[in-house]
Design an enzyme around this catalytic site. Structure first.
Site: not given
Lengths: 560, 422
Positions: B152, B233, B269
């Protein structure tokens, strides 16, 4: 020898795979007291104890036999003159764990552990790698030097060992002490949050209405853009500068939503560090405690300017002007827009003009922290007068805002950073850089508080109600100030001038009590406050004013 | 109280054109955030069949954002609660941290039961990573962070902004469109002992390529040998396979192997809580005392960034995770989201194979999670946007959550068109 010990207890696997896992606790059985001579070329082990705990996914309890313990005695191969006196326990850990790991990974016959113990194979050298060569099961180490062997077996020695407890927040400490006090007369004047006359937290009616509106609308929870809710940004800038201000109509303000005052200050601090390297921030002495933390963590240097004069319990205006003048050109001057925290002492309008003069003279940048707009005097416009004065002079300004107190949204974390620039193009560029700072901090700001503010400010009825509620809150504080002043002057026959209580403004008041006197307030009178003599009038009600007056008079006159 | 009279001193009132010191001349315009640029380009496109596959946010069959049932019910539940009560916010925070930790490490593991974790609520995944990066800089000032290549994009910004040097390790194999495991292992081995590594526990962003369980075990073992610090993460727990425990299996392998892990968790999300910025940062510690100390330091660092975390999201999340009924609803909903995404992957692959394309589209269904990483060139990405009005991030990452049964055929044709000349 060690390998034999280890393998007997099923540590021999180069991969500690489920269902078996062993965690080894290694600790020295005694602390070393003196350095050993002659310790350079030999390695000794002080007696250490190995505790093995068996975990497996299916058993959450240690094995029923308890924790097997191994006493590792220095093998006889080590000369006794070397072995027992001293060995740093940390090195013990490393040594022992390395040896255990060596043992764990190699078959007993391949493990010249005694070589290691005799110092032939030093830690940190490639020699130790040779311990592994013969073990086919270990594909990750080959005959090349594998570098230092460190703990290959998981041990419960974490790398966080050296981390100490952070210093306790002084204000939280006050609340905690208050909670622990059982005396019914106790009074919490530490808290910087508004309380009602019944000393309860207060959710504004307009906030409840706004939240109901939002729930009914069933708005989605999508990400806000990095700069925050557009409706909020527009409303907050207009509230601050006035909707008809040229800085607004000329689009010269870069506004982005921040996480209350703290978050907005931090964004500004990072901008300062990046674009004004070496520039200092001048902060008042005293100021809100977190200012220093924010600038320290953002690596922005700061220094203090004189502000509070204990002799007058008022503003040391000459000192303030001198210190601002003396600072290197191009410094940032952190100013409290209204209701200075912790003193409650604000400059007069004439003094604000002079402050603006000297800031312009020295090409400093004014940096306002506006946490109490509307909450100080009860009027949003009046409380923004200082900021508007500077803006009217065409200066470039930083302003951090918070809605924690004036809308009671403490824990929703809603505020904004505004940067007034010389042109709209500059404002656009500055805004883009603020976004670039926010993105790797939290990506985009939280939505709930922003929506509440936007709804309250955007709806004329709600906005009017909000103004009324703010007047009510500010009015209550003015009321207790008056009652406290009246109680003090009627009870205190010494002729001391207590009028600073009325002159100060906002939630806080600097009483002029020193640390011992403040302690007396707490210990004798169960009045909880911070040691700098600050009381929060938001935590005071009319009913307790007389009691507080007694406490203050006693502490002031009878304690030094 | 006196009213403020603006004392007019005309000679002091500089107009903007009259030579006021202009401080910000040296401030250049920042490059647009790539994701925001994509969204803006999409929004301003009038083409009716346009598709936005840029943002990693779940969309339903109609392409609309979804507020989950469990979230709606939680909102109703907390409606009218006095969130200012000095008791409720800390209690909600504590519940949140405990539930998050149980979710990711497992309910009954010792480290959870013995409270050997330092956990704080964080501003979603970004905030949790940033908090850890600041912690790393504070207490391990010589250390660097190893990020997978690719990762990311914001990971790079986060650690750079925290002034922690960034290094990368091999991850994606462009020819295989899979994991470059040998190179990954090499990089882990060659890193100095005790290095800090960031790992995606499932549904790697942007590639969707995850190591197998065996590969995870090997990585964990090598980490042990090298004494590396594993920082996970976790942004898609539940959205990768539909099963929250399965999605956490890599972390649990490391846990079983005895690592003291760090983990950033995001619920944006998986629970659709985007705007609330709710997440958690947890660091496993040697013992409870250490956990208390480490937590105090995390809180201190957070205190100078934003004070305290926003309460609304905290109360929502702790309500959902702390209530068995709501949590079960969430499990079902996240599984449904994952299933829809998986079925879209299958449909897309089917459609692409039907176009007569000569390329191998197997990787669409092999990759996991929200994103499809087809390995497009920048020119192809550009063509997709300009000619076909299909928007994605510049690296060619497409969010499968934005694919629906009504646009999948169009998408397949568009992709075929730009790739067929290869």
């Amino acid at each position: 020898w060690l390998a034999q010990q280890a393998t007997h207890h099923r540590l021999r696997t180069n991969r500690l795979s489920p269902p078996f896992h062993s965690s080894l606790l290694l600790y020295s059985s005694h602390l070393p007291t003196q350095a050993a001579e002659n310790s350079s070329s030999s390695i000794a082990i002080s007696p250490i104890t190995v505790e093995s705990r068996h975990f497996s996914p299916s058993h959450s309890q240690p094995s029923s036999k308890g924790f097997p313990r191994y006493q590792l005695q220095p093998p006889s191969c080590i000369p006794s003159s070397v072995k027992s006196d001293f060995f740093p326990s940390s090195l013990c850990f490393q040594m022992a764990s390395s040896v255990i790991s060596a043992a764990a990974s190699a078959s007993p016959s391949a493990c010249p552990v005694t070589d290691l113990l005799k110092g032939k194979a030093k830690l940190g050298s490639g020699n130790v790698g040779s311990l592994f060569i013969k073990d086919k099961g270990n594909p990750f180490l080959n005959s090349k030097s594998c570098g230092r062997i460190t703990m290959a077996v998981a041990v419960n020695v974490s790398r966080f060992e050296a981390i100490t407890m952070a210093p306790p927040d002084p204000i939280l400490g006050v609340s905690e002490a208050f909670k622990a006090d059982n005396d019914e007369k106790k009074l919490n004047l530490g808290v910087g949050a508004y309380r009602t006359e019944e000393l309860q937290p207060y959710v504004l009616d307009v906030v409840k209405k706004a939240e109901n509106l939002m729930l009914e609308r069933g708005e989605n929870k999508e990400y806000l853009p990095i700069e925050g809710l557009a409706a909020f940004n527009k409303a907050t800038a207009e509230l601050l500068f006035g909707a008809d201000s040229p800085v607004i109509s000329e689009q010269r303000v870069a506004t982005i939503q921040g996480l209350s005052g703290t978050g907005s200050l931090r964004l500004a601090a990072v901008l300062i560090e990046r674009y004004f390297p070496g520039a200092k921030v001048l902060i008042s002495s005293p100021t809100w405690g977190n200012h220093k933390n924010i600038f320290n963590d953002a690596r922005v240097p700061w220094s203090e300017y004189r502000y509070y004069d204990p002799k007058t319990v008022g503003l040391d205006f000459e000192g303030m002007i001198e210190d601002i003048k003396a600072a290197p050109e191009g410094s940032f001057v952190l100013l409290h827009g209204c209701a200075h925290n912790p003193t409650g002492i604000d400059p007069t309008p004439e003094q604000w003009e002079k402050i603006a003069d000297v800031i312009q003279e020295k090409n400093h940048i004014p940096f306002f922290d506006v946490a109490y707009q509307g909450f100080a005097s009860g009027s949003l416009d009046q409380d923004a007068a200082s900021v508007r004065l500077f803006a009217a002079r065409g200066m470039e300004i930083f302003v951090a805002q918070s809605y924690s107190k004036n809308l009671g949204l403490y824990s929703e974390r809603i505020g904004a950073i505004n940067v007034v620039c010389s042109s709209s193009d500059t404002a656009a560029r500055v805004k883009s850089q603020l976004k670039r700072i926010a993105r790797p901090m939290y990506s985009n700001p939280p939505i709930h508080g922003a929506r509440i503010v936007a709804n309250v400010v955007g709806d004329p009825a709600l906005f009017g109600e909000w103004k009324a509620e703010m007047e009510m809150m500010a009015g209550r504080i003015k009321g207790v100030r008056q009652k406290l002043y009246d109680s003090l002057t009627s009870k205190d026959k010494s002729g001391k001038d207590w009028s600073f209580i009325l002159k100060q403004i906002g939630m806080f008041s600097f009483t002029g009590l020193n640390k011992n006197q403040s302690d007396n307030m707490t210990n004798k009178w169960h009045v909880y406050m911070t040691k700098d003599g600050r009381i929060s009038l938001a935590g005071l009600n009319l009913a307790k004013c007389e009691y507080l007056a007694d406490a203050i008079i006693d502490s002031y006159h009878n304690v030094s | 109280m006196w009213r403020l009279q603006l004392i007019r001193k005309p000679w002091r009132c500089f107009s903007t054109s009259a030579g006021v010191r202009r401080w910000f001349d040296s401030v250049g315009p920042a490059a647009k955030d790539p994701l925001q640029a994509v969204t803006e380009a999409f929004n301003s496109d009038p083409f009716p069949q346009k598709i936005n596959l840029g943002l990693g946010a779940y969309r339903d069959e109609q392409g609309k954002p979804l507020v989950l049932q469990c979230v709606q019910q939680a909102e109703e539940k907390i409606r009218g609660c006095n969130l200012l009560d000095s008791v409720s916010a800390p209690v909600a925070s504590a519940t949140l941290v405990e539930e998050c930790v149980k979710l990711v490490y497992g309910r009954s593991v010792n480290v959870v039961k013995e409270k050997r974790f330092a956990g704080v609520p964080a501003l979603s995944g970004t905030g949790a990573c940033r908090l850890f990066a600041e912690f790393q800089r504070n207490f391990f000032p010589e250390s660097a962070i190893y990020l997978p290549d690719p990762t990311w994009t914001n990971h790079h910004n986060i650690w750079a902004n925290a002034h922690v040097p960034v290094r990368t390790f091999h991850y994606y194999h462009p020819h295989l469109r899979g994991l470059d495991f040998a190179a990954l292992i090499d990089d882990v081995k060659n890193a100095p002992d005790g290095s800090f590594f960031l790992l995606h526990p499932c549904a790697h962003n942007p590639t969707g390529i995850d190591p197998t369980e065996d590969q995870w075990s090997e990585i964990s073992n090598l980490f042990k040998m090298k004494n590396h610090f594993p920082f996970f993460d976790m942004a898609y727990q539940g959205l990768a396979t539909g099963d929250v425990d399965k999605d956490a299996s890599s972390i649990r392998i490391f846990l079983e192997d005895g690592h003291l892990i760090g983990c950033a968790q995001s619920f944006t999300k998986t629970m659709g809580l985007f705007g609330h910025r709710t997440g958690c940062l947890s660091l496993l510690c040697a013992d409870r005392d250490q956990a208390v100390r480490v937590k105090s330091q995390l809180q201190r660092i957070a205190g100078a960034i934003y004070g305290s975390p926003p309460v609304h999201g905290i109360v929502l999340l702790s309500t959902i995770l702390g209530d068995q009924a709501l949590k079960s609803i969430w499990f079902k909903e996240v599984k449904a989201m994952a299933s829809r995404i998986q079925s879209m992957r299958a449909k897309l692959r089917e459609r692409l194979e039907l176009t007569g394309s000569s390329l191998n589209w197997e990787h669409i269904t092999k990759q996991v999670g929200m994103f499809w990483f087809p390995g497009l060139t920048p020119e192809q990405v550009d063509r997709l946007a300009k000619e076909f009005h299909v928007y994605m991030t510049p690296d060619g990452r497409m969010s499968m959550a934005g694919v629906t049964t009504s646009n999948v055929r169009y998408l397949a044709n568009a992709v075929h068109e730009v790739t067929k000349c290869r």
